[in-house]
Design a protein around this motif. Sequence first.
Motif, short mmCIF file in Angstrom:
data_model
loop_
_atom_site.label_atom_id
_atom_site.label_comp_id
_atom_site.label_asym_id
_atom_site.label_seq_id
_atom_site.Cartn_x
_atom_site.Cartn_y
_atom_site.Cartn_z
N VAL A 127 5.91 3.79 -6.28
CA VAL A 127 7.29 3.28 -6.51
C VAL A 127 7.02 1.80 -6.13
O VAL A 127 6.21 1.19 -6.04
CB VAL A 127 8.08 3.76 -5.31
CG1 VAL A 127 8.61 5.20 -5.57
CG2 VAL A 127 7.49 3.35 -4.05
N SER A 128 8.16 1.01 -6.65
CA SER A 128 8.01 -0.57 -6.48
C SER A 128 8.18 -0.95 -5.19
O SER A 128 9.16 -0.41 -4.30
CB SER A 128 8.79 -1.26 -7.62
OG SER A 128 10.20 -1.00 -7.38
N ILE A 129 7.72 -2.20 -5.05
CA ILE A 129 8.00 -2.93 -3.65
C ILE A 129 9.52 -3.09 -3.41
O ILE A 129 10.21 -3.18 -2.66
CB ILE A 129 7.00 -3.99 -3.27
CG1 ILE A 129 5.66 -3.72 -3.22
CG2 ILE A 129 7.53 -4.91 -2.25
CD1 ILE A 129 4.50 -4.88 -2.93
N THR A 176 10.29 3.57 10.38
CA THR A 176 10.58 4.55 9.63
C THR A 176 10.97 4.16 8.13
O THR A 176 11.92 3.59 8.31
CB THR A 176 11.65 5.78 9.90
OG1 THR A 176 11.37 6.39 11.01
CG2 THR A 176 11.84 6.95 8.87
N ILE A 177 9.90 4.36 6.98
CA ILE A 177 10.49 4.02 5.68
C ILE A 177 10.95 5.02 4.82
O ILE A 177 10.40 6.09 4.83
CB ILE A 177 9.00 3.39 5.20
CG1 ILE A 177 8.37 2.22 5.96
CG2 ILE A 177 9.49 2.90 3.75
CD1 ILE A 177 9.76 0.85 5.93
N VAL A 178 12.21 4.77 4.13
CA VAL A 178 12.62 5.76 3.22
C VAL A 178 11.97 5.33 1.84
O VAL A 178 12.05 4.25 1.46
CB VAL A 178 14.19 5.65 3.24
CG1 VAL A 178 14.70 6.62 2.17
CG2 VAL A 178 14.74 5.82 4.60
N ILE A 179 11.57 6.47 1.27
CA ILE A 179 10.85 6.34 -0.01
C ILE A 179 11.53 7.06 -1.13
O ILE A 179 11.86 8.59 -1.06
CB ILE A 179 9.48 6.98 0.07
CG1 ILE A 179 8.79 5.91 1.02
CG2 ILE A 179 8.70 6.97 -1.26
CD1 ILE A 179 7.18 6.64 1.52
N PRO A 180 12.10 6.46 -2.22
CA PRO A 180 13.07 7.42 -3.04
C PRO A 180 11.94 7.90 -3.98
O PRO A 180 10.95 7.53 -4.57
CB PRO A 180 13.54 6.16 -3.96
CG PRO A 180 12.83 5.09 -3.54
CD PRO A 180 12.25 5.14 -2.35
N ALA A 205 0.78 -1.13 -0.17
CA ALA A 205 -0.12 0.05 0.01
C ALA A 205 0.97 1.26 0.03
O ALA A 205 0.77 2.11 -0.78
CB ALA A 205 -0.97 -0.08 1.26
N ILE A 206 2.05 1.24 0.66
CA ILE A 206 2.81 2.35 0.74
C ILE A 206 3.45 2.63 -0.71
O ILE A 206 3.73 3.73 -0.97
CB ILE A 206 3.90 2.13 1.69
CG1 ILE A 206 3.22 2.15 3.34
CG2 ILE A 206 5.04 3.39 1.69
CD1 ILE A 206 4.37 1.69 4.36
N ALA A 207 3.87 1.34 -1.34
CA ALA A 207 4.54 1.71 -2.58
C ALA A 207 3.61 2.18 -3.70
O ALA A 207 3.95 3.14 -4.32
CB ALA A 207 4.82 0.27 -3.13
N ASP A 208 2.14 1.73 -3.62
CA ASP A 208 1.17 2.20 -4.54
C ASP A 208 1.06 3.56 -4.10
O ASP A 208 0.62 4.45 -5.09
CB ASP A 208 0.02 1.52 -4.44
CG ASP A 208 -0.02 -0.05 -4.68
OD1 ASP A 208 1.00 -0.13 -5.73
OD2 ASP A 208 -0.80 -0.75 -4.59
#
Length: 262
Positions: free
Chosen positions: A88-90, A110-114, A81-84
């Motif tokens: 970005v891709s899983i 904490t998730i780093v999202i590029p 769900a975070i990727a969608d």
Amino acid sequence: MRTRTWVVFILLNVIVSAGVVVAILFLWRQLHAPASSPPTPMSELRATGEPTAPPTARPVVSPTPTGPLLYIVQEGDTLGAIADAYEVSIADLMSINGLTDPNLIYPGQTIVIPVGQLSYPTIEPMGEETAPAATPTSELFSTSLPAAVPTPLPTLTPSGPPLIEISQVLGSGNLEAEVVLIRNRGGTISLEGWSLSDAEGNVFFFPALTLFPDTNVRVHSMAGDDVPTDLYWDRSTPAWNGGELITLRDRTWSVVDTYVVP
């Protein structure tokens, strides 16, 4: 004789009257003729055409932010769900965050999202300069762009050294309630290969799991499905007894902490 004289007089009168009328008509036409418009220059005749439409202003595109974003995992979130949500891709999320299991995330993590476009470094030749070789004619018509080298993505920075401890043991002797609480009071650490053991030879090995600062993981003796906050030993009998010593060891089998079961 008198009749001829009158005939001549009438003819002269008619001729004079006709001349006067002709003269009056000529003058009238000269005075009331419409003014002629000046000739159109040839340059204007050649330049005629469709009117030029004013240029249409182009929309201004807002700049896209570059660099990674930080997202705090909420209750009920999944990595998919975070990727969608951030498009970005899983696989990219797992790679940048050092995750090995897409199902092992927990609230508060904490998730780093590029996001944004990656920049590509310019590679400069080393050593002495040499004259370039002549390019064959066939290659001039089959040129292609060189493969771009992506800039490595940033990795999570631990906040100080890890400090892992056994903070509590609950429900000892009761398989359904028996649980060991492990707490991290230091920096980020991977618990893969760590173990909990006692003097009777009972040993639990931790799977691939990253424990972030100020977070807990519970180790249950009973069977169940592992999640980032709860691990299950899948035992059929209780593991811990009151008064015995539980030892927490790292992957090198070094003692990290001990705890006496109440």
